[in-house]
Design an enzyme around this catalytic site. Structure first.
Site, PDB file in Angstrom:
ATOM      1  N   GLU A 118       0.756  -1.288   0.057  1.00 41.42           N
ATOM      2  CA  GLU A 118      -0.021  -0.008   0.141  1.00 41.42           C
ATOM      3  C   GLU A 118       0.927   1.242  -0.106  1.00 41.42           C
ATOM      4  OE1 GLU A 118      -2.820  -0.156   3.243  1.00 41.42           O
ATOM      5  OE2 GLU A 118      -4.147  -1.379   1.862  1.00 41.42           O
TER       6      GLU A 118
ATOM      7  N   GLU B   9      -6.815  -7.731  -1.021  1.00 37.59           N
ATOM      8  CA  GLU B   9      -7.434  -7.566   0.233  1.00 37.59           C
ATOM      9  C   GLU B   9      -8.626  -6.826  -0.098  1.00 37.59           C
ATOM     10  OE1 GLU B   9      -5.241  -5.062   3.443  1.00 37.59           O
ATOM     11  OE2 GLU B   9      -3.294  -5.904   2.567  1.00 37.59           O
TER      12      GLU B   9
HETATM   13  C1  GAL Z   1      -4.968  -2.578   4.770  1.00 38.46           C
HETATM   14  C2  GAL Z   1      -3.554  -3.072   5.201  1.00 38.46           C
HETATM   15  C3  GAL Z   1      -3.590  -4.219   5.964  1.00 38.46           C
HETATM   16  C4  GAL Z   1      -4.614  -3.950   7.088  1.00 38.46           C
HETATM   17  C5  GAL Z   1      -6.017  -4.015   6.328  1.00 38.46           C
HETATM   18  C6  GAL Z   1      -7.015  -3.609   7.366  1.00 38.46           C
HETATM   19  O1  GAL Z   1      -4.853  -1.414   4.261  1.00 38.46           O
HETATM   20  O2  GAL Z   1      -2.597  -3.466   4.019  1.00 38.46           O
HETATM   21  O3  GAL Z   1      -2.331  -4.570   6.713  1.00 38.46           O
HETATM   22  O4  GAL Z   1      -4.215  -2.891   8.026  1.00 38.46           O
HETATM   23  O5  GAL Z   1      -5.912  -2.657   5.711  1.00 38.46           O
HETATM   24  O6  GAL Z   1      -8.231  -3.800   6.944  1.00 38.46           O
END
Ligand code: GAL
Length: 767
Positions: free
Chosen positions: A388, A485
């Protein structure tokens, strides 16, 4: 010949380090604690602790006696993971140092050791969050813990030895396959008059399938090929066949070094139209895994690492995992190879890109990750961006170039959350949190200057579950595209949350997976995340836990776990999990409607008391693309004030009853159940297993709001990790017990005063 000896026992540990006292004065045992690796520098409570508690420099010491026959050989200490900056000394003299807590490293000790007495190894372990080293410098949503948290070994090799072996499997066909081996020696000096050759032997168990021998050209890597091997069984998700390759190094005719490497023959292609494994199209259904555990942090040995892979594959029915956000344990990866679970492995980092020195370290992380792990058939993509992070043309050109050079056989990816960010990788890997029922859009407006919410904005947050790949990439053509994600912080959910939340949490995972299956251009979707995890004060529920898992920190399932597990084929396992605690008044307004049942059955019959309410098919209207949509019952009548009845659910496949579950209208605790994942542990280094305690009602269901106390005692050849006085959380508790190294019996007891019951288990530690 090579000798490799684990040296995990008999370390001395002290939670501080001073150059003056620890290197210059003779070491006594005073002030030290005897420990066995893997070791965490401090055992943390389950939640509500200081998130800097592990940030200190500690000292590890160990005596090392060497065999006289090793004189003239080269000696290395191989460290698999030390958080975060390690300085290694032999007899007080600096031997080497390593930066970065997630990559393996070796320190050569040949010129510093003595053979006429004991040596002393000292490791100064800096577990502070050093801003010069990834992932540190900004804020990160996880803890990195501290200590020598993975294994260490002593490696003795001849002056000329094998340094790297890199295997790949080109030309994989249905009935034949090829193998390419790149073998790099070390120690051949200019002017060396000997001829060195390397020999590879491919074996299936003890059966020799093929062999090949090649001269090593002036100390440069030798490239060997085995062509058109017939009768090779390919490595696949359902049948992850592994062969072994014996690689020998010969000086003239004498064999001087030897390693054995496992190999899986597979061909995997990620295209804009899909992911193809051995020519068969597969969808990548995954979750992210943090390698942390309650109390012990990262410091868990082989069995616990392997068990996580098993949980992901068998209890969650996944086809892939992302090792967010760093390279993970060899044991975890080995197990993924053995069971057929594809792995997306990535370099350490979280949103922040640091100084040039920091960036150089990120590039070294790429190198070390790939050199260490490129023989795992389960790994199918390298993550070479800081998770990210914003675009950085220079850094990501370097990481991509290096990855392609070290491993031309695998694509690169790089996880981003900013749409339209530059695609230097082979696969566009995007964290897509759009499925938030409009809430992110609202937040983004309210806290406009809060940049981390930018990625939540979508044109139509209410309706869109996954964005269109082209909207994300900003490109006018399709590229290989994967969602790395979703969900996570958008809908944190505790295992003991209210039922409506647990069901909605599970359905969000199901909706995204449905959207994945509906779009051929999306290769996979990897949810955030598998297990709840400890985190910093800037994240989580205020108690230093991010409740983002489909399982809790103890790997006990929430309802969302069944949204995944029910996607398994019924041939693997029949699944039918009604997402309810079956109560009249748990949900708003009362009742249990809509009643969602995660199942891979064709049909579910629902009985309310003795009344047959109906038979229901999977909901293909709302989840048309999911392999096994849930059954959703929303036509049950009955009002607040009516008598509540028992419920029975019967699952059918091909007209046959295959599973049945019943729920009581009047649940009372009926039994205390204690289950150990393993009944036999291995002596040697410390070993571990998880024990789960559940209170169940008279129909065998866990009691989701039972929070009674539990007293655990462990005697004999083992001890408890974490506290012995626990409370059951949502009717369940789990803990890990560890062996002390020697063989014997471990006796575990758990008493629940409320139930006036005690359960006993005996676990054997065998040589
Ligand atoms: C993303 C991140 C993860 C975690 C996640 C929570 O932005 O890559 O490490 O923090 O959000 O939803």
């Amino acid at each position: 010949m090579r000798t490799v000896i684990p040296i995990n026992r008999d370390w001395l540990y002290k939670p501080h380090f001073s150059q003056e006292d620890d290197l210059n004065k003779p070491a006594g045992k005073e002030g030290y604690q005897q420990v066995c690796l893997p070791h965490t520098n401090i055992e943390l409570p389950y939640n509500y602790f200081d998130d800097a508690a592990f940030c200190f420099i500690s000292c590890y010491k160990r005596r090392l006696s060497l065999e006289p026959r090793w004189q003239g050989q080269r000696l290395f200490l191989d460290f698999e993971g030390v958080m975060n900056f390690a300085r290694v000394f032999i007899n007080g003299e600096p031997a080497g140092e390593h930066r970065g807590g997630y990559t393996a490293f070796s320190v050569e000790i040949t010129d510093l050791v003595r053979f006429d007495g004991e040596n002393e190894v000292t490791v100064a372990v800096d577990s502070t969050e050093r801003p010069d080293t990834p992932p540190f410098g900004g804020r990160i949503d996880y803890l990195t813990y501290g200590g020598i948290y993975r294994e260490v070994q002593l490696r003795v090799v001849p002056p000329v030895h094998l340094k790297h072996v890199f295997l790949s499997t080109p030309d994989v066909q249905a009935d034949s396959a090829g193998l390419a081996a790149e073998i790099t020696p070390d120690g051949i000096k200019g002017g060396d008059p000997h001829e060195y050759t390397t020999r590879i032997v491919l074996k299936d168990g003890e059966t020799i399938l093929a062999r090949q021998q090649e001269t090593i050209p002036d100390g440069r890597p030798a490239r060997l090929r085995l062509h058109s091997l017939s009768n090779i069984q390919l490595w696949s998700l359902n049948s992850p066949k592994l062969y072994s390759l014996d690689c020998a190094l010969l000086k003239g005719t004498e064999e001087i070094d030897h390693v054995e490497v496992r190999v899986g023959f597979r061909d995997i292609r990620l295209t804009s139209g899909g992911c193809w494994l051995n020519g068969e199209k597969i969808k990548l259904r995954g979750l992210n895994r943090h390698q942390s555990f309650p109390y012990a942090g990262y410091a868990m040995p082989k069995r616990a690492q392997r068990k996580d892979a098993d949980i992901l594959k068998y209890e969650l029915g996944l086809t892939m995992v992302r090792t967010s956000h760093y390279p993970q344990s060899r044991h975890f990866l080995d197990r993924c190879d053995e069971i057929g679970l594809l792995v997306f492995e990535e370099i350490p980092g979280w949103q922040h890109i640091g100084s040039e020195e920091w960036q150089d370290q990120a590039v070294r992380d790429v190198e070390q990750m790939i050199l260490t792990d490129r023989n795992h058939p389960s790994i199918f993509i390298w993550g070479v961006r800081i998770n990210e992070s914003p675009d950085h043309h220079n850094l990501y050109t370097r990481t991509n170039d290096l990855a392609r050079r070290l491993d031309p056989t695998r694509p690169t990816g790089g996880v981003r959350f900013i749409p339209g960010s530059e695609m230097l990788e082979d696969v566009y890997t995007m964290n897509d949190f759009i499925h938030d029922n409009g809430y992110g859009k609202y937040l983004a407006k309210v806290i406009r200057d809060f940049k981390t919410y930018d990625h939540l904005q979508g044109q139509d947050g209410e309706a869109v579950v996954l964005r269109d790949p082209r909207d994300v990439t900003g490109l006018s053509h399709d590229v290989p595209y994967m969602v790395t994600e979703y969900n996570g912080h958008v809908y944190p959910t505790k295992r003991f949350d209210q039922e409506e939340r647990l069901v909605e949490h599970a359905l969000r995972h199901a909706r995204v997976q449905n959207a994945l299956y509906a779009d051929d251009r999306i290769l996979g979707a990897v949810g955030w995340c598998a297990f709840d995890y400890n985190t910093h004060a800037d994240f989580g529920a205020g108690d230093k836990i991010c409740y983002h898992g489909v399982m809790d920190m103890f790997r006990i399932p929430k309802m969302a776990a069944y949204a995944y597990r029910s996607q398994k084929s019924p041939g693997e396992e029949v699944v039918m999990e009604p997402a309810t605690c079956w109560a009249r008044g748990e949900r708003s307004v009362g009742g249990v409607i809509p009643l969602v049942i995660f199942t891979n059955c064709d049909e579910v019959t629902f009985l309310y008391g003795s009344e047959r309410i109906g038979s229901y098919k999977p909901d293909r209207l709302r989840y048309p693309a999911l392999p096994h949509p849930p059954v959703v019952i929303d036509d049950m009548t009955g009002a607040w004030g009516m008598k509540w009845e028992d419920a029975t659910f019967i699952g059918w496949i091909g007209g046959k009853e295959v599973i049945r579950r019943s729920f009581s209208r009047n649940a009372v605790p009926a039994r205390l159940e204690m289950l150990a994942d393993d009944t036999v542990l291995k002596a040697g280094d410390w070993d571990t297993t998880r024990v789960t305690v559940s209170v169940k009602d008279q129909m065998g269901n866990v009691m989701p709001f039972l929070m009674e106390s539990l007293v655990v005692t462990v005697e004999g050849a083992g001890e408890l990790i974490g506290p012995g006085q626990l409370s059951l959380i949502g009717g369940q508790a789990a803990f890990w017990i560890r062996s002390k190294g020697d063989a014997g019996e471990i006796l575990v007891s758990a008493s629940c005063p409320r139930l006036n019951r005690t359960e006993h288990r005996s676990i054997t530690v065998e040589n």
